[in-house]
Design a protein around this motif. Structure first.
Motif, PDB file in Angstrom:
ATOM      1  N   ALA A  24       0.832  -1.207   0.000  1.00  0.00           N
ATOM      2  CA  ALA A  24       0.000   0.000   0.000  1.00  0.00           C
ATOM      3  C   ALA A  24       0.865   1.255   0.000  1.00  0.00           C
ATOM      4  O   ALA A  24       0.554   2.230  -0.695  1.00  0.00           O
ATOM      5  CB  ALA A  24      -0.938  -0.013   1.208  1.00  0.00           C
ATOM      6  N   VAL A  25       1.968   1.245   0.766  1.00  0.00           N
ATOM      7  CA  VAL A  25       2.880   2.390   0.775  1.00  0.00           C
ATOM      8  C   VAL A  25       3.441   2.618  -0.627  1.00  0.00           C
ATOM      9  O   VAL A  25       3.436   3.746  -1.133  1.00  0.00           O
ATOM     10  CB  VAL A  25       4.017   2.186   1.805  1.00  0.00           C
ATOM     11  CG1 VAL A  25       5.157   3.163   1.579  1.00  0.00           C
ATOM     12  CG2 VAL A  25       3.481   2.306   3.225  1.00  0.00           C
ATOM     13  N   ASP A  26       3.919   1.563  -1.257  1.00  0.00           N
ATOM     14  CA  ASP A  26       4.503   1.712  -2.595  1.00  0.00           C
ATOM     15  C   ASP A  26       3.477   2.150  -3.637  1.00  0.00           C
ATOM     16  O   ASP A  26       3.816   2.849  -4.593  1.00  0.00           O
ATOM     17  CB  ASP A  26       5.195   0.416  -3.024  1.00  0.00           C
ATOM     18  CG  ASP A  26       6.450   0.127  -2.215  1.00  0.00           C
ATOM     19  OD1 ASP A  26       7.001   1.061  -1.587  1.00  0.00           O
ATOM     20  OD2 ASP A  26       6.882  -1.038  -2.204  1.00  0.00           O
ATOM     21  N   ALA A  27       2.225   1.778  -3.436  1.00  0.00           N
ATOM     22  CA  ALA A  27       1.146   2.180  -4.350  1.00  0.00           C
ATOM     23  C   ALA A  27       0.593   3.564  -4.005  1.00  0.00           C
ATOM     24  O   ALA A  27      -0.257   4.083  -4.729  1.00  0.00           O
ATOM     25  CB  ALA A  27       0.019   1.145  -4.320  1.00  0.00           C
ATOM     26  N   LYS A  28       1.068   4.141  -2.904  1.00  0.00           N
ATOM     27  CA  LYS A  28       0.576   5.439  -2.411  1.00  0.00           C
ATOM     28  C   LYS A  28      -0.921   5.374  -2.126  1.00  0.00           C
ATOM     29  O   LYS A  28      -1.652   6.342  -2.296  1.00  0.00           O
ATOM     30  CB  LYS A  28       0.868   6.585  -3.388  1.00  0.00           C
ATOM     31  CG  LYS A  28       2.261   6.603  -3.975  1.00  0.00           C
ATOM     32  CD  LYS A  28       3.327   6.861  -2.957  1.00  0.00           C
ATOM     33  CE  LYS A  28       4.652   7.147  -3.654  1.00  0.00           C
ATOM     34  NZ  LYS A  28       5.764   6.382  -3.129  1.00  0.00           N
ATOM     35  N   ASP A  29      -1.370   4.209  -1.657  1.00  0.00           N
ATOM     36  CA  ASP A  29      -2.773   3.996  -1.306  1.00  0.00           C
ATOM     37  C   ASP A  29      -2.878   4.108   0.212  1.00  0.00           C
ATOM     38  O   ASP A  29      -2.827   3.117   0.942  1.00  0.00           O
ATOM     39  CB  ASP A  29      -3.230   2.617  -1.793  1.00  0.00           C
ATOM     40  CG  ASP A  29      -4.711   2.399  -1.607  1.00  0.00           C
ATOM     41  OD1 ASP A  29      -5.341   3.092  -0.772  1.00  0.00           O
ATOM     42  OD2 ASP A  29      -5.256   1.498  -2.278  1.00  0.00           O
ATOM     43  N   TRP A  30      -2.988   5.338   0.680  1.00  0.00           N
ATOM     44  CA  TRP A  30      -2.883   5.614   2.113  1.00  0.00           C
ATOM     45  C   TRP A  30      -4.081   5.113   2.900  1.00  0.00           C
ATOM     46  O   TRP A  30      -3.937   4.723   4.061  1.00  0.00           O
ATOM     47  CB  TRP A  30      -2.622   7.105   2.315  1.00  0.00           C
ATOM     48  CG  TRP A  30      -1.420   7.503   1.527  1.00  0.00           C
ATOM     49  CD1 TRP A  30      -1.383   8.345   0.448  1.00  0.00           C
ATOM     50  CD2 TRP A  30      -0.080   7.020   1.698  1.00  0.00           C
ATOM     51  NE1 TRP A  30      -0.097   8.416  -0.049  1.00  0.00           N
ATOM     52  CE2 TRP A  30       0.729   7.617   0.706  1.00  0.00           C
ATOM     53  CE3 TRP A  30       0.527   6.150   2.598  1.00  0.00           C
ATOM     54  CZ2 TRP A  30       2.091   7.372   0.591  1.00  0.00           C
ATOM     55  CZ3 TRP A  30       1.883   5.901   2.485  1.00  0.00           C
ATOM     56  CH2 TRP A  30       2.648   6.513   1.496  1.00  0.00           C
ATOM     57  N   GLU A  31      -5.240   5.087   2.308  1.00  0.00           N
ATOM     58  CA  GLU A  31      -6.421   4.549   2.985  1.00  0.00           C
ATOM     59  C   GLU A  31      -6.260   3.043   3.216  1.00  0.00           C
ATOM     60  O   GLU A  31      -6.546   2.529   4.294  1.00  0.00           O
ATOM     61  CB  GLU A  31      -7.673   4.847   2.159  1.00  0.00           C
ATOM     62  CG  GLU A  31      -8.962   4.449   2.848  1.00  0.00           C
ATOM     63  CD  GLU A  31     -10.178   4.865   2.040  1.00  0.00           C
ATOM     64  OE1 GLU A  31     -11.148   4.089   2.055  1.00  0.00           O
ATOM     65  OE2 GLU A  31     -10.172   5.935   1.419  1.00  0.00           O
ATOM     66  N   ARG A  32      -5.787   2.338   2.206  1.00  0.00           N
ATOM     67  CA  ARG A  32      -5.552   0.893   2.347  1.00  0.00           C
ATOM     68  C   ARG A  32      -4.445   0.642   3.362  1.00  0.00           C
ATOM     69  O   ARG A  32      -4.545  -0.271   4.181  1.00  0.00           O
ATOM     70  CB  ARG A  32      -5.190   0.282   0.992  1.00  0.00           C
ATOM     71  CG  ARG A  32      -4.918  -1.218   1.065  1.00  0.00           C
ATOM     72  CD  ARG A  32      -4.791  -1.866  -0.303  1.00  0.00           C
ATOM     73  NE  ARG A  32      -3.839  -1.227  -1.176  1.00  0.00           N
ATOM     74  CZ  ARG A  32      -2.821  -1.864  -1.768  1.00  0.00           C
ATOM     75  NH1 ARG A  32      -2.634  -3.156  -1.588  1.00  0.00           N
ATOM     76  NH2 ARG A  32      -2.010  -1.216  -2.568  1.00  0.00           N
ATOM     77  N   CYS A  33      -3.395   1.454   3.329  1.00  0.00           N
ATOM     78  CA  CYS A  33      -2.311   1.316   4.300  1.00  0.00           C
ATOM     79  C   CYS A  33      -2.854   1.476   5.717  1.00  0.00           C
ATOM     80  O   CYS A  33      -2.610   0.632   6.588  1.00  0.00           O
ATOM     81  CB  CYS A  33      -1.225   2.355   4.018  1.00  0.00           C
ATOM     82  SG  CYS A  33       0.163   2.293   5.156  1.00  0.00           S
ATOM     83  N   ARG A  34      -3.602   2.540   5.956  1.00  0.00           N
ATOM     84  CA  ARG A  34      -4.131   2.826   7.297  1.00  0.00           C
ATOM     85  C   ARG A  34      -5.029   1.701   7.800  1.00  0.00           C
ATOM     86  O   ARG A  34      -5.062   1.404   9.001  1.00  0.00           O
ATOM     87  CB  ARG A  34      -4.888   4.164   7.270  1.00  0.00           C
ATOM     88  CG  ARG A  34      -5.634   4.512   8.538  1.00  0.00           C
ATOM     89  CD  ARG A  34      -4.705   4.599   9.737  1.00  0.00           C
ATOM     90  NE  ARG A  34      -5.440   4.816  10.959  1.00  0.00           N
ATOM     91  CZ  ARG A  34      -5.930   3.848  11.718  1.00  0.00           C
ATOM     92  NH1 ARG A  34      -5.784   2.568  11.376  1.00  0.00           N
ATOM     93  NH2 ARG A  34      -6.572   4.134  12.833  1.00  0.00           N
TER      94      ARG A  34
END
Length: 154
Positions: A24-34
Motif C-alpha cells: 500500500a505504501v509503494d502504491a501510495k494507497d494511504w487509505e488501504r495502508c491505514r
C-alpha cells in the motif's frame, strides 16, 4: 476450524498484513495502508531518523509517510525471513527488510537504499489482524539521503 488449521491461517494472514502495508505504501494507497493498523501504534524508527520511540495515532504515522513518500517519489519495499511468534491474540513478527527510494530531482544521485530488521506487533481484532507496532533496526544504508528526506516546496 481445528487449532492447527487456525494457526496456519493466522500465520498466513499476519504475513499478508505486514506485506500489504508495504504494498500500500509503494502504491501510495494511504487509505488501504491505514486499514492495516490499530488506532494507536508503537513506532520506533530511531535507528533511521533519530527521535524517540513511542505510541502515536496510526493516522499520524500514515500521514507522515504520505508527506514523505509523495507521488513523485518512487519507493520499493520488500521483506523476507519471517519469524512469527504468538501469545494468544497477539503476535510478533521478525523480518528482514529492504527499501529503495527513487527521487528524480536535482539533488545529486536519485537513489537511497536501506536494509534492516523489522519487528511488527499485531493483535487479533473483530476485523482481523491489525498492526499495533513497528520497530526498524537499520543494518545498512547507502545512497543520497536527500532522496529519502527531500520534500518539494509547497
Amino acid at each position: 476450524m481445528d487449532a492447527s488449521t487456525q494457526h496456519y491461517f493466522d500465520r498466513m494472514e499476519i504475513r499478508r498484513v505486514v506485506d500489504e502495508i508495504d504494498n500500500a505504501v509503494d502504491a501510495k494507497d494511504w487509505e488501504r495502508c491505514r486499514a492495516h493498523f490499530s488506532a494507536e501504534i508503537y513506532a520506533d524508527f530511531t535507528s533511521l531518523a533519530g527521535g524517540s520511540p513511542g505510541n502515536m495515532p496510526a493516522d499520524e504515522l500514515v500521514g507522515a509517510w504520505r508527506t514523505n513518500l509523495y507521488a513523485d517519489k518512487l519507493s520499493h519495499h520488500m521483506r523476507s525471513n519471517y519469524r512469527i511468534n504468538f501469545d494468544g491474540d497477539e503476535a510478533e513478527v521478525f523480518s528482514k527488510g529492504y527499501a529503495l527510494n527513487i527521487l528524480s530531482q536535482t539533488t545529486g544521485s536519485d537513489l537511497w537504499e536501506v536494509w534492516g530488521n523489522y519487528t511488527h506487533t499485531l493483535e487479533r481484532t473483530d476485523e482481523g489482524w491489525k498492526c499495533s507496532g513497528m520497530t526498524l533496526v537499520v543494518t545498512h544504508a547507502r545512497g543520497n539521503e536527500m532522496a529519502r528526506d527531500y520534500l518539494p516546496e509547497r
